[in-house]
Design an enzyme around this catalytic site. Sequence first.
Site, mmCIF file in Angstrom:
data_model
loop_
_atom_site.group_PDB
_atom_site.id
_atom_site.type_symbol
_atom_site.label_atom_id
_atom_site.label_comp_id
_atom_site.label_asym_id
_atom_site.label_seq_id
_atom_site.Cartn_x
_atom_site.Cartn_y
_atom_site.Cartn_z
ATOM 1 N N SER A 192 0.798 -1.221 0.000
ATOM 2 C CA SER A 192 0.000 0.000 0.000
ATOM 3 C C SER A 192 0.834 1.276 0.000
ATOM 4 O O SER A 192 0.368 2.305 -0.475
ATOM 5 C CB SER A 192 -0.956 0.000 1.189
ATOM 6 O OG SER A 192 -0.249 -0.115 2.397
ATOM 7 N N HIS A 220 -5.138 -3.119 -2.865
ATOM 8 C CA HIS A 220 -4.761 -2.211 -3.952
ATOM 9 C C HIS A 220 -4.593 -2.940 -5.285
ATOM 10 O O HIS A 220 -4.137 -2.346 -6.255
ATOM 11 C CB HIS A 220 -3.471 -1.457 -3.601
ATOM 12 C CG HIS A 220 -3.632 -0.608 -2.386
ATOM 13 N ND1 HIS A 220 -4.180 0.655 -2.428
ATOM 14 C CD2 HIS A 220 -3.362 -0.865 -1.088
ATOM 15 C CE1 HIS A 220 -4.223 1.155 -1.206
ATOM 16 N NE2 HIS A 220 -3.742 0.252 -0.370
ATOM 17 N N LYS A 250 -11.530 0.668 -1.995
ATOM 18 C CA LYS A 250 -10.548 1.347 -2.845
ATOM 19 C C LYS A 250 -11.062 1.362 -4.280
ATOM 20 O O LYS A 250 -11.997 2.103 -4.559
ATOM 21 C CB LYS A 250 -9.183 0.732 -2.612
ATOM 22 C CG LYS A 250 -8.696 1.224 -1.230
ATOM 23 C CD LYS A 250 -7.623 0.494 -0.566
ATOM 24 C CE LYS A 250 -7.436 1.090 0.833
ATOM 25 N NZ LYS A 250 -6.657 0.253 1.711
#
Length: 394
Positions: A192, A220, A250
């Site tokens: 991250s 991610h 995300k």
Amino acid sequence: MPRADSSDLSGTYSLDAVAGAKLAALEAKALLRTPAETTRDGVHVTRGGRRLLSFACNDYLDLSRHPAVKQAAVDAIGKYGVGAGASRLVTGNHPLYAELESKLATLKGTEAACVFGSGYLANVGIISTLMGRNDAVFVDELAHNCILSGAKMSGAAVHLFRHNDTAHLGELLAAERAKHRHALIATDGVFSMDGDLAPLPALAALSDQFDAWLLADDAHGVGVVGGGRGSSFAFTPRPHVALQMGTLSKAVGGYGGYLCASHTVVDLMKSRAGSLVYSTGLPPAIVAAAIAALDIIATDPVTVAKPLAKARAFTTALGLGDATSAIVPVVLGDSKAALAAAALLETEGFLVAAIRPPTVPQGTARLRFTFSASHDDADINRLAAIVAERILKS
Ligand SMILES: *Cc1c(COP(=O)(O)O)cnc(C)c1O
């Protein structure tokens, strides 16, 4: 309200004194943090009355404001109201959950999936359910905080291996594995704060060799790498990752976390993971939004390819190694330098996060740039020029 006498307040005075001393110590090291009030409108944010172009958000595909995603949430609120009302084990398991879990399992190529309240809650629940006192968890030293929290909560022995260093992990497994009943290797799939990928094929090989289960946190990865299917899909042949967890907050643009795994593991989570059993289910609207967002990720490869392409344009312009995800760090070392660089970019109209310890190791404070499908190429070039001339050269 009646006033307490001073003896009742003495505890409060020492509480504030201790909290105040901790704050002062953080401030002295440029580590004090205060959330700044921010309104976001896609890649733009307004902060302190100023509109800035943000390279600090994880909404990589801008799905948080995609019309179909918003409409799905609005429709669900209209039909079902706002809150879930109880844990999934009681009355909070809305029928939309089954649809979302089946879409997640399809995207990740697993038998089943289990949705949690957030990515943090997922890791804490997964790891503490699977692991216990006689077990060992092997964690990449740069893995996300919630992996470590889950490992500590489980009561298992925790061994950190050097970042992406599979030789070091192999040594640790050779020395420690036999002392324990079960073992887990846990890593971010996409890191991250660094944006690099875990070497999943080598980790999967160690997982086989030492009978250690492999968990990759794809917070991610999903929506960005591996054609949007996440980090294990970025490798050919695809490594076997038994536990693929991630977040819906995300690239998916909403909120929530998940685990994609076998039916057996998922059934165990639904029965035993404390962070699922004892926490209220997600609001139906957020589940509906995630379903709509996953449909876009599964069917729109052009949008999915953009964040990585834009990150690469930035690394190319700066002469850095090719970006491997939508995250690009520029390590400056000192916390004050990182804060000053972020402040300089803010005067130029850019919001970029200065990331300091303990989020990153001591001495590696950095700017963290994240790229979105909605960023304009000209803006990326202007940003790169400022970073090159006014931050890296100085
Ligand atoms: C953001 C993040 C999480 C936490 O997910 P939330 O849904 O925000 O709680 C977990 N792991 C990694 C690697 C992350 O970046």
